[in-house]
Write an enzyme that holds these catalytic residues in place. Sequence first.
Site, PDB file in Angstrom:
ATOM      1  CG  ASP A 284      43.515  16.630  50.980  1.00 20.73           C
ATOM      2  OD1 ASP A 284      44.465  17.025  51.694  1.00 20.73           O
ATOM      3  OD2 ASP A 284      43.299  15.419  50.765  1.00 20.73           O
TER       4      ASP A 284
HETATM    5  C1  BGC Z   1      45.933  14.306  52.870  1.00 17.35           C
HETATM    6  C2  BGC Z   1      45.063  14.780  54.014  1.00 17.35           C
HETATM    7  C3  BGC Z   1      45.928  15.419  55.075  1.00 17.35           C
HETATM    8  C4  BGC Z   1      46.693  16.570  54.448  1.00 17.35           C
HETATM    9  C5  BGC Z   1      47.586  17.324  55.422  1.00 17.35           C
HETATM   10  C6  BGC Z   1      46.853  15.404  52.371  1.00 17.35           C
HETATM   11  O1  BGC Z   1      47.792  14.886  51.493  1.00 17.35           O
HETATM   12  O2  BGC Z   1      45.123  13.840  51.828  1.00 17.35           O
HETATM   13  O3  BGC Z   1      44.348  13.689  54.544  1.00 17.35           O
HETATM   14  O4  BGC Z   1      45.136  15.845  56.146  1.00 17.35           O
HETATM   15  O5  BGC Z   1      47.512  16.050  53.422  1.00 17.35           O
HETATM   16  O6  BGC Z   1      48.674  16.585  55.779  1.00 17.35           O
END
Ligand code: BGC
Length: 736
Positions: A284
Amino acid sequence: MRGYYATTALAMLLGCAAMTASAKDQAASFAAAEAAADDWAAKTEAQMTDDERFSLLHGFMPIPIGPYADPEWQAKWPKDVIPGAGYVAGVPRLGIPSQRATDASLGVTNPFGIRKGDSATALPAGLALGASFNPDLAFAGAEAVASEARAKGFNVLLGGGMNLIRDPRNGRNFEYISEDPLLSGVMGGAAVRGAQSAGVVSTVKHFSLNSNETNRHTWNAEIDEAAHRESDLLAFQIAIERGHPGSVMCAYNLVNGQKACGNDHLLNTVLKKDWRYKGWVMSDWGAVSGADFAVKGLDQQAGEQLDKQVWFDAPLKAKLADGSLTRDRLSDMVRRILRSMKANGLVDAGPAPAVDMAAHAAVARRIAEQGIVLLKNDTNALPLAANVGSVAVIGRNAHVGVLSGGGSSQGLPPRGWAASIPVGGGEGSIGAWRIERWFAGAPLAALREALPKAHVGFDPGLYPQDAAALAARSDVAIVFVSKYEAEGFDSPDLSLPGNQDAIVEATVAANPNTIVVLETGNPVAMPWLDKVKAVVAAWYPGQEGAAAIADVLTGKVNPSGRLPVSFPASTDTLPRPAIPGYGTPENTHVTATMNEGSDVGYRWNARTGVKALFPFGHGLSYTRFATDGLRTDGATASFTVRNSGERAGATVAQLYLVSRDGKPVRRLVGFQRVELAPGAERTIRLTIDPRLLADWNGTGWTIAKGDYRFALGEDAETLSTPVAVSLKARVWQDRS
Ligand code: BGC
């Protein structure tokens, strides 16, 4: 492809002996395609320089705003960057394209409108999809999102989110599917298949136990291994074996003391060894805190500027030099990425096919229609009578649009945001995402269109007296209540914010013929429930939500959604009555013990003898259904479903395991959405995944010998007389 995966999943459950010839052919051609992707990945990786290898292992977030509004940095971006969630450079000399990633499962996002005017179909909340219990719809929704992603130049979809709902106050539940491992796994797997059928890599996330947003980077979920295998991990396992996602995104939180993205047990043992997962693990954004995460099973550091350091470049190269990263592991990381890109058509991608936005809008509308849950309907208050004279529509922004959830999954639909209201507060890293957005398409206008002969008045729900006055002079009052939820935040309780309860109370006191429509991303408390006639849960209903709500209220659509999450009677009945660490400054370390174990949601209620306000699986219809004749041998089950009412409609047949050798349990072991004309009857046959009858034994699954009882459920609490089966002992290793 759809047929292939459905049949292979079934064949896996039934065992190879039961495979049909055509399923065997399809399985063989799938295996051949996988082998070809592996082969290409191995050959291509062998030709790479180390710099090229490392270049695939990390990427940045091309988002030119806030702290990243740096023109010098932007000038260095490769030409094919598309502003959005992620970018990883390719290796053109070897035919490896760049990875261009976008969020997410509810639509192709356009964070903060960085791609001027670029809109996309905005689907309803994941909970609405979960409420449909319809895997075909999960496939169709994901295919729509992914094909739009591809048409915009993206080739990796950061969807779908499928954490189990362990806490009804979690700010991100609206992105997820349900509290049940079977439902989430089946729907999640169908969504992956749908997305990948459009020629993009799909990602399941957030692996694992990302059940709360409070202190999400420092939240340590403690769970017993067996409980984890039987709950959240089982959901991911089912989705992965059915969908074969190219990538798995690990979570921000810690699991049993180790960060999920640097968790050797989760990534190396469970995912890659036990499940034989062949794709890559991406982090993540901002979840990596060391180069050693590569050794623990992480294959790619995504959104690298959100971490303290680009760990998977120089620091990881140093580990290769000192031998703590082996050459084999480096090759493995690269090959996993390459094989998933090859297997999903990214390497040989031709021009993207044109997208049919009208067809996608129709999918968004179907999800809303099938996901809306009629919770209560006394004296058949709904559907509204065709000749109703006057209707009071009451509630904040019912004249503006429908609410959507906030954070990285927030879409910008073609008709735009009718209102964007900065919520403020929450100074933490995700504070900027706190913008309450209402999608264009207002319930008030939709109701006026659906009821051309009625006088439909409106009150914004600012003052109880005004709401009451309008309600008093109308035949029926419909109060729209809402609760904004977003990534990065939990809510402290189940209450509706502001004075909304007072508005409902005043309305129903003035007119007992009051109907409440919930636009929420979670279960909510309803202190006025006994007084109102009807309640409709519309979730965040997406870009076509207003029309779908009007169709349900007026009876054009017969509601068929069933709750994918229990509505608790009170937070006192939850495994954690208060959210651990709620209200502490961001990044406070907190340990949350999953004392419910694998008994999440309705299973916890069954274990503790608690009744929900509305149980999992609950949902009313404008017609009636009767289920009958349950027969089961513990591996399969059959029964009949009959529409015994006067209208066409759909129900969700639910089969529960209710006891094992005299010991009560409650587990959904099969479900099917069934559409029936009035008077029509159908025989339903379900296959029971044996893992749902079993316990995790440390290295595999055990079904103890004994008497197993199954019952059909109207919902998780309203069950038919159980049918008993005597099962032999069975022990098997975990494998997907
Ligand atoms: C989220 C993810 C997301 C990523 C990219 C993160 O803050 O937890 O679910 O895909 O950002 O935007």
